[in-house]
Design an enzyme around this catalytic site. Structure first.
Site, PDB file in Angstrom:
ATOM      1  N   LYS A  60       0.834  -1.210   0.000  1.00  0.00           N
ATOM      2  CA  LYS A  60       0.000   0.000   0.000  1.00  0.00           C
ATOM      3  C   LYS A  60       0.864   1.254   0.000  1.00  0.00           C
ATOM      4  O   LYS A  60       0.604   2.202  -0.723  1.00  0.00           O
ATOM      5  CB  LYS A  60      -0.890   0.087   1.257  1.00  0.00           C
ATOM      6  CG  LYS A  60      -1.808  -1.057   1.481  1.00  0.00           C
ATOM      7  CD  LYS A  60      -2.706  -0.815   2.706  1.00  0.00           C
ATOM      8  CE  LYS A  60      -1.991  -0.593   4.013  1.00  0.00           C
ATOM      9  NZ  LYS A  60      -1.329  -1.757   4.580  1.00  0.00           N
ATOM     10  N   ARG A  93      -8.854   1.557   9.337  1.00  0.00           N
ATOM     11  CA  ARG A  93      -8.514   0.151   9.531  1.00  0.00           C
ATOM     12  C   ARG A  93      -9.627  -0.601  10.239  1.00  0.00           C
ATOM     13  O   ARG A  93      -9.564  -1.816  10.342  1.00  0.00           O
ATOM     14  CB  ARG A  93      -7.268   0.079  10.411  1.00  0.00           C
ATOM     15  CG  ARG A  93      -5.981  -0.334   9.689  1.00  0.00           C
ATOM     16  CD  ARG A  93      -4.934  -0.383  10.752  1.00  0.00           C
ATOM     17  NE  ARG A  93      -3.683  -0.984  10.535  1.00  0.00           N
ATOM     18  CZ  ARG A  93      -2.600  -0.399  10.002  1.00  0.00           C
ATOM     19  NH1 ARG A  93      -2.674   0.776   9.456  1.00  0.00           N
ATOM     20  NH2 ARG A  93      -1.447  -1.031  10.003  1.00  0.00           N
ATOM     21  N   ARG A 108      12.754  -7.151   5.704  1.00  0.00           N
ATOM     22  CA  ARG A 108      13.054  -5.713   5.524  1.00  0.00           C
ATOM     23  C   ARG A 108      14.147  -5.245   6.482  1.00  0.00           C
ATOM     24  O   ARG A 108      14.100  -5.540   7.669  1.00  0.00           O
ATOM     25  CB  ARG A 108      11.794  -4.863   5.806  1.00  0.00           C
ATOM     26  CG  ARG A 108      10.705  -5.045   4.804  1.00  0.00           C
ATOM     27  CD  ARG A 108       9.721  -3.892   4.767  1.00  0.00           C
ATOM     28  NE  ARG A 108       8.963  -3.653   5.968  1.00  0.00           N
ATOM     29  CZ  ARG A 108       7.684  -3.261   5.981  1.00  0.00           C
ATOM     30  NH1 ARG A 108       7.031  -3.067   4.843  1.00  0.00           N
ATOM     31  NH2 ARG A 108       7.073  -3.032   7.110  1.00  0.00           N
ATOM     32  N   ARG A 161      12.903  -3.027  11.868  1.00  0.00           N
ATOM     33  CA  ARG A 161      11.904  -2.321  12.680  1.00  0.00           C
ATOM     34  C   ARG A 161      11.403  -3.296  13.738  1.00  0.00           C
ATOM     35  O   ARG A 161      11.170  -4.461  13.423  1.00  0.00           O
ATOM     36  CB  ARG A 161      10.728  -1.946  11.765  1.00  0.00           C
ATOM     37  CG  ARG A 161      10.388  -0.488  11.710  1.00  0.00           C
ATOM     38  CD  ARG A 161       9.419  -0.207  10.599  1.00  0.00           C
ATOM     39  NE  ARG A 161       8.059  -0.616  10.896  1.00  0.00           N
ATOM     40  CZ  ARG A 161       7.025  -0.473  10.060  1.00  0.00           C
ATOM     41  NH1 ARG A 161       7.213   0.062   8.875  1.00  0.00           N
ATOM     42  NH2 ARG A 161       5.821  -0.868  10.387  1.00  0.00           N
ATOM     43  N   ARG A 206       0.120  -8.905  13.808  1.00  0.00           N
ATOM     44  CA  ARG A 206      -0.460  -7.815  13.008  1.00  0.00           C
ATOM     45  C   ARG A 206      -1.414  -8.387  11.959  1.00  0.00           C
ATOM     46  O   ARG A 206      -2.467  -7.808  11.683  1.00  0.00           O
ATOM     47  CB  ARG A 206       0.652  -7.000  12.326  1.00  0.00           C
ATOM     48  CG  ARG A 206       1.396  -6.091  13.311  1.00  0.00           C
ATOM     49  CD  ARG A 206       2.721  -5.613  12.765  1.00  0.00           C
ATOM     50  NE  ARG A 206       2.591  -4.621  11.720  1.00  0.00           N
ATOM     51  CZ  ARG A 206       3.592  -4.259  10.912  1.00  0.00           C
ATOM     52  NH1 ARG A 206       4.787  -4.801  11.041  1.00  0.00           N
ATOM     53  NH2 ARG A 206       3.400  -3.358   9.983  1.00  0.00           N
TER      54      ARG A 206
HETATM   55  P1  AMP Z   1       1.669   0.486   9.365  1.00  0.00           P
HETATM   56  O1  AMP Z   1       2.960   1.170   9.052  1.00  0.00           O
HETATM   57  O2  AMP Z   1       0.505   0.995   8.580  1.00  0.00           O
HETATM   58  O3  AMP Z   1       1.785  -1.017   9.328  1.00  0.00           O
HETATM   59  O4  AMP Z   1       1.335   0.860  10.893  1.00  0.00           O
HETATM   60  C1  AMP Z   1       2.247   0.585  11.933  1.00  0.00           C
HETATM   61  C2  AMP Z   1       1.514   0.547  13.275  1.00  0.00           C
HETATM   62  O5  AMP Z   1       0.895   1.824  13.519  1.00  0.00           O
HETATM   63  C3  AMP Z   1       0.380  -0.456  13.371  1.00  0.00           C
HETATM   64  O6  AMP Z   1       0.840  -1.760  13.716  1.00  0.00           O
HETATM   65  C4  AMP Z   1      -0.477   0.154  14.481  1.00  0.00           C
HETATM   66  O7  AMP Z   1       0.130  -0.039  15.742  1.00  0.00           O
HETATM   67  C5  AMP Z   1      -0.383   1.640  14.159  1.00  0.00           C
HETATM   68  N1  AMP Z   1      -1.442   2.101  13.209  1.00  0.00           N
HETATM   69  C6  AMP Z   1      -1.251   2.599  11.948  1.00  0.00           C
HETATM   70  N2  AMP Z   1      -2.425   2.955  11.387  1.00  0.00           N
HETATM   71  C7  AMP Z   1      -3.380   2.659  12.318  1.00  0.00           C
HETATM   72  C8  AMP Z   1      -4.800   2.768  12.323  1.00  0.00           C
HETATM   73  N3  AMP Z   1      -5.491   3.252  11.266  1.00  0.00           N
HETATM   74  N4  AMP Z   1      -5.460   2.370  13.440  1.00  0.00           N
HETATM   75  C9  AMP Z   1      -4.792   1.899  14.519  1.00  0.00           C
HETATM   76  N5  AMP Z   1      -3.457   1.745  14.569  1.00  0.00           N
HETATM   77  C10 AMP Z   1      -2.744   2.126  13.479  1.00  0.00           C
END
Ligand code: AMP
Length: 216
Positions: free
Chosen positions: A13, A88, A127, A162, A173
């Site tokens: 994405k 989400r 990664r 990370r 996740r």
């Molecule tokens: P991502 O980089 O999109 O995978 O997001 C990394 C982390 O940020 C996720 O594992 C959540 O802890 C938090 N996060 C990102 N976007 C959201 C969202 N829309 N709702 C809740 N937590 C989020």
């Protein structure tokens, strides 16, 4: 364009949102990036969200909704945007609709990135990025090897993973992704906004699929 990208972590994405930004000028709004920046800035929001982000748990809806709403309340709010990782959950989707309505905006398309969980695990657990904050080095233990394992080709500093890219955290996740997006997907499908995108395809071909479906 006013788009939402829904998909598991590692489905690409962010890559597609970055291309839509570079080539078509849409604002790339990635809540993961916004939250990680808040953690690094170490202010009150960062302290609140850090345990969730580190462990791969979802940050509470009202915290994320408030961050996004603040962006869209500004006078210079984005008119052309790609949401990457938000909404989400169903509660986030409903809050986002209300926020957009207040700004006289609506969504045009929601793209659902579909990909097998095992491929996601391989993509994400490999990664690596450079530990030097001023270096942009990004590598992959399977797909983009550094010349010397664990060392940045560009600046020679160690490569790091990370904390939420470790396999156990990715599995969690993914579990959360499947549990929290069912209702969200149903909600957008019912409104005729949802388009599925097979996300194991080449980056450029996914990009062309998306662009071909964006209304003029
Ligand atoms: P991502 O980089 O999109 O995978 O997001 C990394 C982390 O940020 C996720 O594992 C959540 O802890 C938090 N996060 C990102 N976007 C959201 C969202 N829309 N709702 C809740 N937590 C989020």
């Amino acid at each position: 364009m006013r788009l939402v990208l829904v998909g598991p972590p590692g489905s690409g994405k962010g890559t597609q949102a970055a291309l839509l930004h570079q080539r078509l000028g849409a604002a790339h709004i990635g809540t993961g990036d916004i939250l990680r920046e808040a953690v690094e800035a170490d202010g009150p929001i960062g302290k609140l969200v850090e345990p969730y982000v580190r462990s791969g748990q979802l940050v509470p809806d009202d915290v994320v909704n408030e961050l996004v709403t603040a962006l869209f309340r500004r006078a210079d709010r984005p008119q052309n945007f790609v949401m990457d990782g938000y909404p989400r959950t169903l509660a986030q989707a409903m809050a986002f609709d209300a926020t957009l309505r207040q700004g006289f905006l609506d969504l045009q398309r929601v793209f659902l990135f579909t990909i097998a969980d095992d491929l996601v695990v391989k993509r994400i657990s490999g990664r690596r990025k450079c530990s030097n904050p001023t270096c942009e080095g990004v590598f992959h233990a399977y797909f983009r090897l550094a010349k010397v394992p664990g060392v940045c080709d560009i600046c020679g500093k160690p490569l790091v993973q990370r904390p939420d890219d470790k396999e156990s955290v990715i599995r969690e996740r993914l579990r959360l992704y499947h549990a929290s997006t069912g209702e969200l997907i149903g909600y957008y499908r019912q409104r005729g906004l949802l388009h599925e995108v097979p996300a194991a395809a080449e980056v450029e071909s996914i990009y062309q699929t998306i662009v071909g479906l964006i209304p003029a």
